[in-house]
Write a protein that holds these residues in place. Structure first.
Motif, PDB file in Angstrom:
ATOM      1  N   VAL A 311     -23.472  27.350  76.191  1.00 53.25           N
ATOM      2  CA  VAL A 311     -23.686  29.184  76.325  1.00 53.25           C
ATOM      3  C   VAL A 311     -22.410  30.105  76.433  1.00 53.25           C
ATOM      4  CG1 VAL A 311     -25.220  31.556  76.320  1.00 53.25           C
ATOM      5  CG2 VAL A 311     -26.031  28.918  75.965  1.00 53.25           C
ATOM      6  N   THR A 312     -21.419  30.663  76.106  1.00 51.11           N
ATOM      7  CA  THR A 312     -20.303  31.685  75.848  1.00 51.11           C
ATOM      8  C   THR A 312     -19.867  32.699  75.518  1.00 51.11           C
ATOM      9  OG1 THR A 312     -18.970  30.434  74.273  1.00 51.11           O
ATOM     10  CG2 THR A 312     -18.715  29.591  76.416  1.00 51.11           C
ATOM     11  N   ASN A 313     -20.847  33.122  74.438  1.00 53.31           N
ATOM     12  CA  ASN A 313     -21.732  34.340  74.410  1.00 53.31           C
ATOM     13  C   ASN A 313     -21.982  35.461  75.092  1.00 53.31           C
ATOM     14  OD1 ASN A 313     -21.665  36.957  72.719  1.00 53.31           O
ATOM     15  ND2 ASN A 313     -23.201  36.117  70.700  1.00 53.31           N
ATOM     16  N   PRO A 314     -21.386  35.906  76.332  1.00 52.92           N
ATOM     17  CA  PRO A 314     -22.499  37.615  77.174  1.00 52.92           C
ATOM     18  C   PRO A 314     -23.631  38.215  76.596  1.00 52.92           C
ATOM     19  CG  PRO A 314     -19.639  37.922  76.852  1.00 52.92           C
ATOM     20  CD  PRO A 314     -19.957  37.114  75.351  1.00 52.92           C
ATOM     21  N   ASP A 315     -23.512  37.948  75.387  1.00 56.71           N
ATOM     22  CA  ASP A 315     -24.558  38.611  74.357  1.00 56.71           C
ATOM     23  C   ASP A 315     -25.742  37.776  75.024  1.00 56.71           C
ATOM     24  OD1 ASP A 315     -23.675  40.683  74.147  1.00 56.71           O
ATOM     25  OD2 ASP A 315     -22.364  40.203  71.586  1.00 56.71           O
ATOM     26  N   MET A 316     -25.420  36.534  75.141  1.00 61.47           N
ATOM     27  CA  MET A 316     -26.696  35.976  75.341  1.00 61.47           C
ATOM     28  C   MET A 316     -27.072  35.666  77.364  1.00 61.47           C
ATOM     29  SD  MET A 316     -27.424  34.175  72.601  1.00 61.47           S
ATOM     30  CE  MET A 316     -27.123  35.785  71.521  1.00 61.47           C
ATOM     31  N   ASN A 317     -26.296  36.443  77.802  1.00 57.41           N
ATOM     32  CA  ASN A 317     -27.094  36.631  79.266  1.00 57.41           C
ATOM     33  C   ASN A 317     -28.280  37.212  79.588  1.00 57.41           C
ATOM     34  OD1 ASN A 317     -25.358  35.316  81.160  1.00 57.41           O
ATOM     35  ND2 ASN A 317     -23.705  36.328  81.608  1.00 57.41           N
ATOM     36  N   GLY A 318     -29.978  36.712  80.056  1.00 58.26           N
ATOM     37  CA  GLY A 318     -31.013  37.650  80.391  1.00 58.26           C
ATOM     38  C   GLY A 318     -31.534  36.953  79.266  1.00 58.26           C
ATOM     39  N   VAL A 354     -24.226  32.359  80.631  1.00 58.06           N
ATOM     40  CA  VAL A 354     -23.153  31.670  79.681  1.00 58.06           C
ATOM     41  C   VAL A 354     -23.002  30.654  81.119  1.00 58.06           C
ATOM     42  CG1 VAL A 354     -20.961  31.968  80.330  1.00 58.06           C
ATOM     43  CG2 VAL A 354     -22.060  34.267  79.534  1.00 58.06           C
ATOM     44  N   GLY A 355     -22.150  29.498  80.341  1.00 50.82           N
ATOM     45  CA  GLY A 355     -22.365  29.093  81.167  1.00 50.82           C
ATOM     46  C   GLY A 355     -23.343  27.561  81.213  1.00 50.82           C
ATOM     47  N   ASP A 356     -24.067  28.198  80.702  1.00 48.96           N
ATOM     48  CA  ASP A 356     -25.561  27.179  80.154  1.00 48.96           C
ATOM     49  C   ASP A 356     -25.376  26.264  79.338  1.00 48.96           C
ATOM     50  OD1 ASP A 356     -27.619  28.365  81.905  1.00 48.96           O
ATOM     51  OD2 ASP A 356     -28.763  29.321  81.459  1.00 48.96           O
ATOM     52  N   ARG A 357     -25.490  24.740  79.473  1.00 54.68           N
ATOM     53  CA  ARG A 357     -25.326  24.043  78.337  1.00 54.68           C
ATOM     54  C   ARG A 357     -26.638  22.951  78.064  1.00 54.68           C
ATOM     55  NH1 ARG A 357     -20.552  21.244  79.036  1.00 54.68           N
ATOM     56  NH2 ARG A 357     -18.872  22.045  80.741  1.00 54.68           N
ATOM     57  N   ILE A 358     -26.956  23.385  76.890  1.00 54.76           N
ATOM     58  CA  ILE A 358     -28.118  22.921  75.964  1.00 54.76           C
ATOM     59  C   ILE A 358     -28.153  21.838  74.996  1.00 54.76           C
ATOM     60  CG2 ILE A 358     -29.468  24.986  76.153  1.00 54.76           C
ATOM     61  CD1 ILE A 358     -28.335  26.135  73.450  1.00 54.76           C
ATOM     62  N   ASN A 359     -28.956  20.902  74.945  1.00 58.07           N
ATOM     63  CA  ASN A 359     -29.690  20.156  73.720  1.00 58.07           C
ATOM     64  C   ASN A 359     -29.728  20.550  72.410  1.00 58.07           C
ATOM     65  OD1 ASN A 359     -27.687  18.685  75.285  1.00 58.07           O
ATOM     66  ND2 ASN A 359     -28.741  16.686  75.652  1.00 58.07           N
ATOM     67  N   VAL A 360     -29.955  20.435  71.355  1.00 62.50           N
ATOM     68  CA  VAL A 360     -30.414  20.779  70.559  1.00 62.50           C
ATOM     69  C   VAL A 360     -30.614  20.096  69.517  1.00 62.50           C
ATOM     70  CG1 VAL A 360     -30.005  23.530  70.169  1.00 62.50           C
ATOM     71  CG2 VAL A 360     -28.527  21.916  69.038  1.00 62.50           C
ATOM     72  N   TYR A 440     -19.533  32.290  86.670  1.00 59.58           N
ATOM     73  CA  TYR A 440     -19.736  31.058  85.631  1.00 59.58           C
ATOM     74  C   TYR A 440     -18.167  30.743  86.401  1.00 59.58           C
ATOM     75  CZ  TYR A 440     -19.904  26.885  83.460  1.00 59.58           C
ATOM     76  OH  TYR A 440     -19.666  25.866  82.821  1.00 59.58           O
ATOM     77  N   MET A 441     -18.901  28.908  86.716  1.00 63.18           N
ATOM     78  CA  MET A 441     -17.928  28.047  87.114  1.00 63.18           C
ATOM     79  C   MET A 441     -18.404  26.953  86.754  1.00 63.18           C
ATOM     80  SD  MET A 441     -16.982  26.662  91.455  1.00 63.18           S
ATOM     81  CE  MET A 441     -16.140  29.212  91.207  1.00 63.18           C
ATOM     82  N   THR A 442     -17.479  26.052  86.416  1.00 65.68           N
ATOM     83  CA  THR A 442     -18.184  24.629  85.519  1.00 65.68           C
ATOM     84  C   THR A 442     -19.069  24.062  86.421  1.00 65.68           C
ATOM     85  OG1 THR A 442     -15.675  23.776  86.211  1.00 65.68           O
ATOM     86  CG2 THR A 442     -15.584  24.858  83.800  1.00 65.68           C
TER      87      THR A 442
END
Length: 566
Positions: A311-318, A354-360, A440-442
């Motif tokens: 998740v790197t799109n700021p619009d996805m925050n929250g 931002v920074g969440d990693r999701i498996n789809v 965000y930090m890795t």
């Protein structure tokens, strides 16, 4: 060979101090990888190596040791705060209130059992015994940040002398604390007559989809003149609902629309949406028609793929997972979410950051659509954000130094080097983006800084405590500390775990995760995950971990300032 002897025996030289920490941390880290019964002590073994080094006289100047100890603690708790901050307040959502309540009760019971052991087994007139019991408490609950907070609070209480070393009590209780958490959890399994297979079967049944969110396909003819000339992205925004346009016929030609595809009157389009949104979408776009023209090229014929998306799109925050309608609209399932190395359950109430990693998992085209929507640009996340870290530490130290006078306390209450940075890091992790702070930090960067700070802290505490280890533990009350630590570990788990299972009817794997999170104990979580076929253990752990960590650190300072300074 004189140069080599001087290197090991000249404590004031920079080379000697660097060598001291290099030896203690390296040996401790490698010994911590050794597993006994499938359980290892991890980086905590640095403390034991530090104690040994201090005991044999391999040490350094106390002011330097103290500085590195405090700096390591600050770095450690701040990185923890950044990790738990995004999910801290969401953990009180539906279902989380009960788990956090049980977790809070466990923390309180740990403190009460500690005081009971103190009054039963020790001379209350000796001013060193209660601080040592505080160290034992935090070894028993395997919480190193709490040890650091208590150690820092003692500095403000014993202003006219050297504060007692509490690391020895921690060292006595920690090994049995790790084993006791897992062992007592299994005892609850026997007492409550829980069965792993039955609990896994219940999880499988509970994870079946909600019929109201089943995907609904319909073929529509565009009849609303107000959407003509608008692209798919704009139309989706007008609807305020998630839709996927899989196929479209325009001027007799079929195409695969994207977010920039423009709709015109008479276009025929295949829409996939949540079943509950179907009527509203039909009313907005146009009437439903026969869509046999799609049958030969349906996305169901596409191969299923699995993809890891960042998740790197700021619009996805929250935004919450449930409102994204990934399954019903996009035909993909989110199987796992991780944030800074912590696996989170993909529940409907999960808030993306931002920074969440999701498996789809799903059809190739739809998975790619989801990836485009979420951003999935790792390059944006690779730049280090040291400014945010040190701004946060600066504000945290100022906040932690604010004195709060409380009647009956010998010194004003301060959150200190541990509490101040922790609270500010939690707040920055949750709302830092509003102040244009890149939070965000890795995962690797966070873990690296956190483990580095923890290693500095543990090595310093161990080296300083090593000189008195023999007199305090081996020739003193070491066995008492071991016994008290064991009681502090198991009694609250037996009480709260049984209540959670029998009174609140939580799934046993959720209880296991809740206990592991309350004790902030990764080995206990690893064991729970090994026997749980679903994500219930991870849910319980991640739900209570943020509040538990905060309460452990706060309790350490309250106990020290209220009772050790009396």
């Amino acid at each position: 060979m004189d140069w080599l002897v001087k290197l090991f025996t000249t404590p004031d030289s920079v080379a000697h101090i660097a060598l001291l920490y290099a030896v203690v941390i390296a040996v401790g880290v490698y010994l911590g990888k050794i597993k006994i019964g499938g359980v290892s002590l991890g980086v905590t073994f640095v403390l034991f190596v530090g104690i040994l080094a201090g005991h044999v006289g391999f040490t350094g100047p106390v002011p330097v040791l103290t500085f590195l100890q405090d700096f390591g603690l600050i770095l450690f708790v701040f990185m923890i705060g950044l990790q738990v901050g995004p999910g801290f307040f969401e953990s009180f959502g539906k279902g989380g209130i009960k788990l956090n309540m049980l977790s809070t009760i466990t923390v309180v019971l740990n403190v009460l059992v500690m005081f009971a052991c103190y009054y039963i087994f020790f001379d209350t007139k000796d001013p060193n015994n209660l601080p040592m019991m505080v160290g034992t408490l935090y070894g028993a609950v395997t919480n190193t940040p709490g040890l650091g907070a208590a150690n820092e609070a003692l500095q403000s209480v014993f202003t006219n002398g050297t504060p007692p070393s509490i690391a020895n009590g921690y060292a006595c209780a920690y090994p049995l604390g790790v084993l006791g958490i897992i062992g007592t959890t299994l005892l609850i399994k026997v007492l409550t007559r829980s069965n792993f297979d039955e609990e896994n079967a219940k999880l499988t049944a509970a994870e079946k989809g909600n019929p109201a969110e089943m995907p609904y396909k319909m073929y529509l003819r565009v009849q609303n003149a107000h959407i003509c000339g608008r692209n798919l992205k704009e139309i989706s925004g007008f609807l305020n609902r998630d839709i996927v346009a899989s196929r479209m016929v325009h001027d007799g030609k079929m195409c695969v629309p994207n977010r920039d595809t423009v709709f015109e009157l008479g276009d025929e389009v295949l829409i996939v949406c949540a079943q509950t949104d179907a009527e509203a979408i039909k009313a907005f776009i146009g009437t439903e028609i026969d869509g046999e023209w799609m049958d030969s090229d349906d996305e169901e014929n596409q191969p299923l793929i699995s993809k890891r998306i960042i998740v790197t799109n700021p619009d996805m925050n929250g935004k919450t997972l449930g409102k994204m309608h990934f399954s019903s609209v996009y035909g993909v399932n989110v199987t796992r979410i991780s944030r800074l190395g912590m696996d989170l359950f993909a529940s409907r109430n999960h808030h993306f950051h931002v920074g969440d990693r999701i498996n789809v998992v799903g059809p190739r085209d739809n998975v790619n659509r989801v990836a485009e929507m979420m951003g999935n640009s790792e390059r944006k996340l690779n730049a280090p954000n040291l400014g945010t870290i040190f701004i946060g530490i600066m504000v945290g130290l100022i906040f932690g130094s604010l004195p709060v006078a409380i009647p009956g306390m010998p010194v004003p209450l301060k959150l200190g080097l541990a509490g101040g940075p922790l609270i500010i890091a939690i707040l920055i992790g949750r709302w830092g983006t509003r102040f244009h702070l890149i939070t965000y930090m890795t995962t690797s960067a966070n873990l690296m800084l956190r483990e580095f700070g923890l290693a500095l802290f543990l090595a310093s505490v161990g080296i300083k405590a090593g000189a008195g280890f023999w007199e305090t533990v081996v020739a003193g009350d070491g066995l008492k500390y071991v016994l008290c630590g064991f009681l502090i570990t198991i009694i609250p788990i037996l009480i709260v775990g049984t209540i959670a299972r029998l009174k609140f009817k939580f799934n046993f794997f959720t209880v296991m995760g809740m206990i592991a999170g309350t004790y902030t104990d990764p080995p206990a979580l690893a064991y729970a995950n090994s026997v749980c076929q679903g994500e219930a253990s991870a849910i319980g752990y991640s739900t209570v971990y943020p509040l538990s960590m905060f309460l452990r650190i706060l309790a350490a300072q309250v106990v020290v300032l209220f009772f050790c300074g009396a």
